[in-house]
Design an enzyme around this catalytic site. Structure first.
Site, short mmCIF file in Angstrom:
data_model
loop_
_atom_site.label_atom_id
_atom_site.label_comp_id
_atom_site.label_asym_id
_atom_site.label_seq_id
_atom_site.Cartn_x
_atom_site.Cartn_y
_atom_site.Cartn_z
N TYR A 144 0.93 -1.40 -0.14
CA TYR A 144 0.01 -0.01 0.17
C TYR A 144 0.90 1.33 -0.15
O TYR A 144 1.89 1.12 0.68
CB TYR A 144 -0.80 -0.01 1.24
CG TYR A 144 -1.73 1.12 1.48
CD1 TYR A 144 -2.75 1.57 0.50
CD2 TYR A 144 -1.47 2.20 2.44
CE1 TYR A 144 -3.61 2.80 0.78
CE2 TYR A 144 -2.29 3.34 2.41
CZ TYR A 144 -3.35 3.58 1.84
OH TYR A 144 -3.78 4.73 1.77
N ASP A 239 9.13 2.64 -0.15
CA ASP A 239 8.24 3.30 0.55
C ASP A 239 8.38 2.86 2.01
O ASP A 239 7.96 1.82 2.42
CB ASP A 239 6.80 3.01 0.14
CG ASP A 239 5.73 3.83 0.66
OD1 ASP A 239 5.96 4.33 1.95
OD2 ASP A 239 4.47 3.72 0.43
N LYS A 267 4.19 8.76 9.02
CA LYS A 267 4.00 8.20 10.28
C LYS A 267 5.04 8.68 11.49
O LYS A 267 4.76 9.65 11.73
CB LYS A 267 3.81 6.46 10.07
CG LYS A 267 2.76 6.32 9.26
CD LYS A 267 2.16 4.81 9.19
CE LYS A 267 0.98 4.90 8.41
NZ LYS A 267 1.07 4.20 7.03
C1 LIG Z 1 0.34 4.93 5.75
C2 LIG Z 1 1.06 4.53 4.58
C3 LIG Z 1 1.10 5.54 3.45
C4 LIG Z 1 0.11 6.67 3.43
O1 LIG Z 1 0.42 7.54 4.33
P1 LIG Z 1 -0.90 8.75 5.05
O2 LIG Z 1 -0.10 9.48 5.93
O3 LIG Z 1 -1.81 7.73 5.42
O4 LIG Z 1 -1.13 9.23 3.80
C5 LIG Z 1 1.85 5.21 2.42
N1 LIG Z 1 2.72 4.01 2.30
C6 LIG Z 1 2.83 3.13 3.41
C7 LIG Z 1 3.68 2.24 3.20
C8 LIG Z 1 1.92 3.58 4.31
O5 LIG Z 1 2.01 2.35 5.48
#
Ligand SMILES: *Cc1c(COP(=O)(O)O)cnc(C)c1O
Length: 429
Positions: A144, A239, A267
């Site tokens: 994701y 990511d 995060k």
């Molecule tokens: C949470 C998450 C996102 C999105 O971050 P948001 O602050 O919710 O927009 C993107 N990539 C990964 C791997 C994530 O865990």
């Protein structure tokens, strides 16, 4: 257990927000009951509007590595906010967090702050396209990357690499720019790069896939992605919105000692405030405006309150032994549950890395999204229900990972492991 106030507030919220929420998983669709409306948290626990207190393993979906309402983070925020919330100018706090990160991360030379993980990924994709002059992006099923249009894509039926969107409102032409592969498919990846690398700007992966179960990959696989990306002139984007600052200060890149071309963060980096970032080598980052032609901006980017929170969390993470201690306690907690599972012969196992864990409801190692049996989620649903009744809060979906924070004590974890073992017995009964 009473949940009348949460129920009442949720009924009202449904008249205000789509599905009663401002982010879909919060709606408790995959588990039972109304979502909890939380009013406050401290350390490892939070309290709902009905005054029930829970040991929390969701930790705001990852950011709260120091637990709820960490004193140092709160003090940094209140001290900064007293001087104003945003100036739309550079600030000294911005430099301070920039230095803190770059000096302690071997693969970062320059970084740009944004306000969410999604924004970080979206910007990294644009940068990769601007830098390479190519359009296509490769992603992996089960990873994701936020709600970026071109990444809300899953493998379609038929040829694996032709994707289908997972959301309405995304033009087919966008989807055509995204190629989807299965994780841990070495041959598929090689074939794809061989055939299409002239059109591929970047490969994006969660090096520790943690949004669809915890699909730990082998280091060799990740090294090999990097090798092929270099060979074919394709950028590798890690990511690290979840794994960044979670499995170590240098995230998965440091953990596996692999240098991606661009890393995205979110995060933890904001200490509980809305922050994201992307970074890499100067040679690539200098393509971002105003140094270069790739435009990217933000009214509240690097706002001082969020930067102060980020500094306050990162300084604590840099204390010697921080990660070792957090990992050791998480491992001990997971090992306890794992031995219970083995004694009882339940068809599941614990997956753990750093301070993240996941209940894999299978007796086989799971390395790609298609290996998760959707029916197994019924087991999780029962566990979730039992644990909620016993004051333990897990993210409301079996596809979500759990987080242990520095505020979780050995006593908290002992209490939780006993309850979780009972919840597992209950779910399999
Ligand atoms: C949470 C998450 C996102 C999105 O971050 P948001 O602050 O919710 O927009 C993107 N990539 C990964 C791997 C994530 O865990």
């Amino acid at each position: 257990m009473k949940r009348d106030k949460s129920q009442e507030l949720f009924d009202e919220a449904k008249t205000l927000f789509p599905g009663g929420v401002n982010s879909p998983v919060r709606a408790f669709k995959s588990v039972s009951g109304p979502p909890l409306f939380i009013k406050e948290g401290k350390g490892s626990r939070f309290t709902d509007e009905d005054d029930n207190t829970y040991l929390d393993f969701c930790c705001s979906w990852g950011p709260l590595i120091m637990g709820h309402n960490n004193d140092k983070i709160r003090e940094a925020i209140t001290e900064t906010v007293a001087k104003g919330t945003s100036f739309g100018t550079p600030t000294k706090l911005g430099n301070e967090i920039g230095k803190l990160i770059i000096e302690n991360h071997r693969y970062l030379e320059k970084i740009r702050f944004v306000s969410s993980g999604t924004e970080a990924v979206m910007s990294a994709i644009r940068l990769a396209r601007g830098y390479t002059g190519k359009n296509k992006i490769v992603k992996f099923e089960g990873c994701y990357h936020g709600h970026v249009d071109s990444l809300l894509v899953k493998a379609g039926s038929g040829l694996a690499t032709f994707g289908e969107s997972t959301s309405a409102g995304i033009p087919k032409s966008f989807i055509e720019e995204t190629l989807v592969l299965s994780l841990n498919d070495l041959q598929g990846f090689q074939d794809l790069l061989e055939a299409q690398s002239d059109d591929i700007a970047a490969v994006i992966i969660e090096p520790i896939p943690a949004n669809n179960g915890l699909l730990l990959q082998d280091q060799n696989y990740l090294v090999w992605l990097k090798t092929l990306c270099d060979k074919y002139g394709v950028l590798l984007i890690f990511d690290e919105v979840i794994s960044g600052f979670r499995v170590g200060f240098e995230g998965a890149s440091g953990y596996y000692t692999i240098e991606p071309d661009i890393i995205t963060f979110g995060k933890i980096i904001g200490g509980g405030m809305p922050v994201g970032a992307y970074g890499g080598r100067t040679e690539i980052m200098s393509h971002v405006a105003p140094d270069g032609p790739v435009y990217q901006a933000g009214t509240l980017s690097a706002n001082p309150v969020a930067m102060a929170a980020g500094i306050a969390v990162l300084k604590q993470l840099l204390e010697p032994g921080f990660y070792e201690k957090l990992e050791a306690k998480t491992k001990r907690f997971c090992d306890k549950i794992q031995s219970h599972i083995e004694i009882k012969g339940h068809k599941m196992h614990m997956v753990q890395i750093g301070s993240m864990f996941w209940f894999a409801i299978s007796d086989k190692r799971i390395m790609s999204a298609d290996q998760i049996d959707p029916k197994s989620m019924e087991v999780f649903k029962k566990m979730h229900h039992y644990l909620l009744e016993n004051n333990v809060y897990l993210g409301p979906s079996g596809y979500e990972v759990g987080f242990v924070s520095a505020a979780h004590t050995e006593t908290d974890l002992d209490e939780a492991s006993v309850k979780i073992c009972k919840a597992i017995d209950y779910a399999f009964a």
